[in-house]
Design an enzyme around this catalytic site. Structure first.
Site, PDB file in Angstrom:
ATOM      1  N   GLY A 102       0.619  -1.064  -0.033  1.00 59.79           N
ATOM      2  CA  GLY A 102      -0.165   0.077  -0.020  1.00 59.79           C
ATOM      3  C   GLY A 102       0.645   1.358   0.049  1.00 59.79           C
ATOM      4  CG  ASP A 156      -3.408   1.287  -0.990  1.00 59.03           C
ATOM      5  OD1 ASP A 156      -3.552   0.441  -0.646  1.00 59.03           O
ATOM      6  OD2 ASP A 156      -3.103   2.008   0.296  1.00 59.03           O
ATOM      7  CG  ASP A 189      -5.186  -0.031  12.649  1.00 57.72           C
ATOM      8  OD1 ASP A 189      -6.349   0.179  13.200  1.00 57.72           O
ATOM      9  OD2 ASP A 189      -4.003  -0.269  13.069  1.00 57.72           O
ATOM     10  CG  HIS A 191      -0.410   4.590   2.541  1.00 54.44           C
ATOM     11  ND1 HIS A 191       0.006   3.834   3.925  1.00 54.44           N
ATOM     12  CD2 HIS A 191      -1.262   3.764   1.957  1.00 54.44           C
ATOM     13  CE1 HIS A 191      -0.691   2.790   3.933  1.00 54.44           C
ATOM     14  NE2 HIS A 191      -1.427   2.779   3.001  1.00 54.44           N
ATOM     15  CG  ASP A 226      -1.654   7.016  -1.710  1.00 57.98           C
ATOM     16  OD1 ASP A 226      -1.698   7.945  -2.133  1.00 57.98           O
ATOM     17  OD2 ASP A 226      -0.579   6.380  -1.222  1.00 57.98           O
TER      18      ASP A 226
END
Length: 141
Positions: free
Chosen positions: A55, A60, A80, A87, A90
Site C-alpha cells: 500500500g 492502493d 485499522d 499514505h 491514497d
C-alpha cells in the site's frame, strides 16, 4: 469477478482468517492484493492472487487504477481506524473511486461477509451488465 484485498498491518491476521474461511467461494474468482497481504493469503491458502506493490509503495493506487478502468468488481479493505497511516491520501482516494464507480467496498469483516454472501447468491451479476455496456460503447467508438 475481480476482487481486491487490502489490509493494514494490524488487520492482516483478520484478513487471512477471513479469506481462509471463504477460500472455496474465492477460488472461483480473480483475486488482487497489495503486496504483503497477498503473500500472507498465498501462504495460508491455495488461492492464486495477483500481487501489486504494498500500500505505501503504490499498491492502493494500482488497485484504484483497476477501479477507474472498470476492471475491479469488489474491494475488501480491512482498515485499522485506530492507527494513523502515512499514505492516508491514497486510502481516501481509493475509497472515493469505489464511490464514484459504484464498486462495493467493505472496510471490516462484518461487511465483507455480507458482500461474499451476496457474491455466492449471484447478487453481483449487475457488474457483468455494466462491463458489457461499456464494451459495447467502446466498440462503437
Amino acid at each position: 469477478m475481480n476482487i481486491a484485498f487490502i489490509a493494514h498491518d494490524k488487520k492482516k491476521d483478520d484478513m487471512v482468517q477471513f479469506v481462509t474461511a471463504y477460500e472455496k467461494v474465492l477460488q472461483e474468482h480473480t483475486l488482487f492484493t497489495t503486496g504483503t497481504t497477498g503473500q500472507r493469503i498465498m501462504d495460508a491458502t491455495s488461492l492464486k492472487v495477483h500481487r501489486f506493490q504494498s500500500g505505501p509503495l503504490g499498491g492502493d493506487q494500482q488497485i484504484g487504477a483497476k477501479i477507474a478502468e472498470n476492471n475491479m468488481d469488489c474491494v475488501i479493505f480491512f482498515k485499522d481506524p485506530l492507527t494513523a497511516q502515512p499514505h492516508e491520501p491514497d486510502i481516501s482516494a481509493l475509497i472515493r473511486l469505489c464511490d464514484v464507480y459504484s464498486i462495493p467496498l467493505a472496510t471490516n469483516m462484518a461487511t465483507a461477509e455480507i458482500l461474499l454472501k451476496g457474491l455466492q447468491r449471484g447478487d453481483f451479476q449487475w457488474r457483468e451488465i455494466v462491463k458489457g455496456k461499456e464494451a459495447e460503447g467502446k466498440s462503437r467508438s
